[in-house]
Write a protein that holds these residues in place. Structure first.
Motif, short mmCIF file in Angstrom:
data_model
loop_
_atom_site.label_atom_id
_atom_site.label_comp_id
_atom_site.label_asym_id
_atom_site.label_seq_id
_atom_site.Cartn_x
_atom_site.Cartn_y
_atom_site.Cartn_z
N GLY A 51 0.78 -1.22 0.00
CA GLY A 51 0.00 0.00 0.00
C GLY A 51 0.81 1.27 0.00
N GLU A 52 2.14 1.20 0.18
CA GLU A 52 2.98 2.38 0.24
C GLU A 52 3.15 2.99 -1.16
OE1 GLU A 52 7.53 3.64 1.65
OE2 GLU A 52 6.91 1.54 1.58
N LEU A 53 2.99 4.32 -1.24
CA LEU A 53 3.16 5.04 -2.50
C LEU A 53 4.58 5.59 -2.55
CD1 LEU A 53 1.57 5.96 -5.03
CD2 LEU A 53 1.17 8.13 -3.84
N VAL A 54 5.33 5.22 -3.59
CA VAL A 54 6.74 5.61 -3.68
C VAL A 54 7.07 6.11 -5.08
CG1 VAL A 54 7.47 3.98 -1.88
CG2 VAL A 54 7.44 3.25 -4.28
N GLY A 55 8.16 6.87 -5.17
CA GLY A 55 8.64 7.33 -6.46
C GLY A 55 9.41 6.24 -7.18
N ARG A 56 9.25 6.23 -8.50
CA ARG A 56 9.92 5.21 -9.31
C ARG A 56 10.62 5.84 -10.50
NH1 ARG A 56 7.05 0.59 -13.11
NH2 ARG A 56 5.92 2.45 -13.82
N LYS A 57 11.80 5.32 -10.81
CA LYS A 57 12.48 5.62 -12.05
C LYS A 57 12.44 4.36 -12.90
CE LYS A 57 16.81 7.44 -14.01
NZ LYS A 57 18.16 7.99 -13.70
N LYS A 58 11.93 4.50 -14.12
CA LYS A 58 11.81 3.37 -15.03
C LYS A 58 12.75 3.58 -16.20
CE LYS A 58 8.47 1.00 -18.04
NZ LYS A 58 7.07 0.96 -18.51
N VAL A 59 13.63 2.61 -16.44
CA VAL A 59 14.63 2.71 -17.49
C VAL A 59 14.65 1.43 -18.30
CG1 VAL A 59 17.08 2.98 -17.99
CG2 VAL A 59 16.06 4.27 -16.11
N ILE A 60 14.68 1.57 -19.62
CA ILE A 60 14.86 0.42 -20.50
C ILE A 60 16.20 0.59 -21.21
CG2 ILE A 60 13.92 -0.96 -22.39
CD1 ILE A 60 11.18 0.26 -21.79
N VAL A 61 17.16 -0.24 -20.86
CA VAL A 61 18.48 -0.11 -21.46
C VAL A 61 18.48 -0.69 -22.87
CG1 VAL A 61 19.69 -0.12 -19.23
CG2 VAL A 61 19.30 -2.29 -20.44
N MET A 62 19.34 -0.15 -23.72
CA MET A 62 19.50 -0.70 -25.06
C MET A 62 20.26 -2.01 -24.95
SD MET A 62 18.75 -0.53 -28.18
CE MET A 62 18.03 1.12 -28.18
N THR A 104 21.26 13.26 -11.03
CA THR A 104 21.47 14.55 -11.68
C THR A 104 20.68 15.64 -10.98
OG1 THR A 104 19.66 14.10 -13.23
CG2 THR A 104 21.88 13.47 -13.92
N GLU A 105 21.11 16.87 -11.14
CA GLU A 105 20.43 18.00 -10.50
C GLU A 105 19.02 18.12 -11.06
OE1 GLU A 105 21.03 22.82 -9.79
OE2 GLU A 105 22.55 21.64 -10.86
N GLY A 106 18.08 18.24 -10.15
CA GLY A 106 16.69 18.38 -10.56
C GLY A 106 15.98 17.06 -10.85
N GLU A 107 16.69 15.94 -10.72
CA GLU A 107 16.06 14.65 -10.98
C GLU A 107 15.03 14.35 -9.90
OE1 GLU A 107 17.46 10.16 -12.20
OE2 GLU A 107 18.59 11.16 -10.61
N PRO A 108 13.83 13.88 -10.28
CA PRO A 108 12.84 13.53 -9.26
C PRO A 108 13.38 12.46 -8.30
CG PRO A 108 11.85 13.58 -11.45
CD PRO A 108 13.33 13.69 -11.65
N ALA A 109 12.98 12.56 -7.05
CA ALA A 109 13.40 11.57 -6.06
C ALA A 109 12.70 10.24 -6.36
CB ALA A 109 13.03 12.05 -4.66
N TYR A 110 13.42 9.15 -6.14
CA TYR A 110 12.82 7.83 -6.32
C TYR A 110 13.46 6.82 -5.38
CZ TYR A 110 16.99 6.64 -9.12
OH TYR A 110 18.28 6.41 -9.54
N GLU A 111 12.66 5.87 -4.97
CA GLU A 111 13.14 4.76 -4.14
C GLU A 111 13.22 3.47 -4.94
OE1 GLU A 111 10.95 4.22 -0.57
OE2 GLU A 111 11.02 6.34 0.00
N VAL A 112 12.36 3.38 -5.97
CA VAL A 112 12.27 2.18 -6.79
C VAL A 112 12.94 2.43 -8.14
CG1 VAL A 112 10.73 0.54 -7.92
CG2 VAL A 112 10.14 1.45 -5.68
N LEU A 113 13.80 1.52 -8.54
CA LEU A 113 14.37 1.55 -9.89
C LEU A 113 13.86 0.33 -10.64
CD1 LEU A 113 16.30 2.56 -12.10
CD2 LEU A 113 18.10 1.15 -11.04
N SER A 114 13.09 0.57 -11.69
CA SER A 114 12.66 -0.51 -12.59
C SER A 114 13.63 -0.52 -13.75
CB SER A 114 11.23 -0.28 -13.08
OG SER A 114 10.31 -0.39 -12.01
N LEU A 115 14.45 -1.56 -13.81
CA LEU A 115 15.54 -1.64 -14.79
C LEU A 115 15.24 -2.77 -15.77
CD1 LEU A 115 18.35 -0.48 -15.54
CD2 LEU A 115 19.34 -2.28 -14.10
#
Length: 371
Positions: A51-62, A104-115
């Motif tokens: 139920g916890e709402l968290v920030g996520r960064k989603k990245v699809i590598v080449m 990076t400067e100004g990057e949104p905060a995130y706890e979850v990295l979807s790689l």
């Protein structure tokens, strides 16, 4: 075995062969190697199974793409270096991950990295074993609290997972598995994915032994299914998953993209993506039993050209916005109200014989069209 049962098995076997051959024949990635940089980066908020709402960064590598590119709706081989010699390397993958993890400067905060890598993270042909472990070390050193990767279950084994989890050094790991459907005909023939029930359940067991969370993806309206069958498929799949103790799930409304079986069916008028109200109905019928979200990139994504699930111009965007709010809140009150455009929906059983016959007829149309 009764003769009619044997006949049915032969028909399914023939159908799967035809679908598999067509799906592979449609694969393409072009002829030029694409630059060694992530092809997609995005930030959002997601609700964890607790139920916890968290920030996520989603990245699809080449990468070099999926080593088992069989699915009838998947266009990812168009966007990576699938089939191209030198399309990915150890250093390329590690360099992309290092750049991803550099704050990076100004990057949104995130706890979850979807790689993600457009395939199976744990497949050695896609990401070598030593690179997998090195990526885990990089993620741990970067202070990420929660890592999400994706893999077919046959690659999630004890010898692979144990060193990876150890290298993560306490980072919570979640592995996404595109089960797509608990129904064998739908999953292994219509979607044409290489996931058996046995391999899926074995992978869940290995993950549980290491405290790894499963993230299960289910399709809404795979190719060859009707709207009513699609809802039944989701409900039966959720019955199966909850019986296994799975707590979280992502529903993926099928979107149509080029160089896929789904695209060819759509081109010949034999398939449409699910109506947005079918998506809503599917959520309403299952959300009380487990944490569910809708992959909204499948509704209005910008990662590649698609024919998206839709409704009327008056309600479509409102429905998508409501599903996005529900994905964050988990509150059924955030689901959209009705609309006069909502088509009648007769939820119907998965009649394997009828579905097999219909799919064979649709393939015959593609044959006549020269696909």
């Amino acid at each position: 075995m009764p003769e009619h049962a044997s006949d049915a098995a032969v028909q399914v076997h023939d159908l799967r062969r035809r679908i598999g051959d067509l799906s592979l024949r449609l694969r393409t990635a072009g002829t030029q190697i694409k630059p060694a940089e992530p092809r997609f980066t995005d930030y959002d908020k997601i609700r964890l199974p607790g139920g916890e709402l968290v920030g996520r960064k989603k990245v699809i590598v080449m990468s070099g793409g999926c080593s088992v590119p069989t699915c009838t709706m998947c266009p990812f081989t168009n966007f990576n270096n699938y089939g191209l010699d030198g399309g990915s390397s150890r250093e390329s993958l590690l360099d992309q991950v290092r750049r991803t993890l550099t704050r990076t400067e100004g990057e949104p905060a995130y706890e979850v990295l979807s790689l993600y890598n457009d395939g199976s993270f744990f497949a050695p042909r896609e990401i070598p074993r030593n690179v997998q472990v090195e990526i885990a070390r990089l993620v741990a050193a970067a202070g990420v609290k929660h890592l999400v990767v994706e893999s077919l279950p046959q690659f999630v084994t004890e010898p692979v997972l144990a060193p990876f989890v150890k290298a993560l050094a306490g980072v919570r790991l979640e592995i996404g598995i595109g089960l797509q459907s608990a129904d064998e005909l739908v999953r292994e023939t219509l979607v044409n994915t290489r996931i058996s029930q046995k391999s899926f359940e074995r992978a869940l067991s290995v993950m549980a032994g290491h405290g790894v969370d499963p993230k299960i993806y289910l399709l809404i309206k795979p190719p060859f299914l009707s709207e009513g069958e699609a809802v039944t498929d989701v409900v039966k799949s959720v019955d199966y998953l909850t019986g296994l103790g799975v707590r979280g799930m992502t529903l993926c409304p099928t979107r149509v993209s080029r160089h896929t079986v789904a695209w060819e069916l759509w081109q010949t008028g034999q398939y449409t993506p699910p109506n947005l109200w079918t998506v809503v109905e599917s959520v309403r019928r299952v959300h009380e039993r487990l944490a569910v979200r809708v992959a909204c990139v499948n509704l209005r994504g910008t990662d590649f050209e698609s024919v998206f699930p839709d409704a009327c111009p008056a309600c479509a965007d409102k429905v998508v916005d409501a599903l996005m709010r529900f994905g964050e809140s988990g509150d059924a009150g955030d689901l959209p109200a009705d609309c006069s455009c909502r088509p009648p929906l007769k939820v119907t059983a998965l009649d394997h014989a009828a579905i097999t016959a219909r799919a064979a007829q649709q393939l015959n149309v593609l044959d006549r069209a020269g696909v």
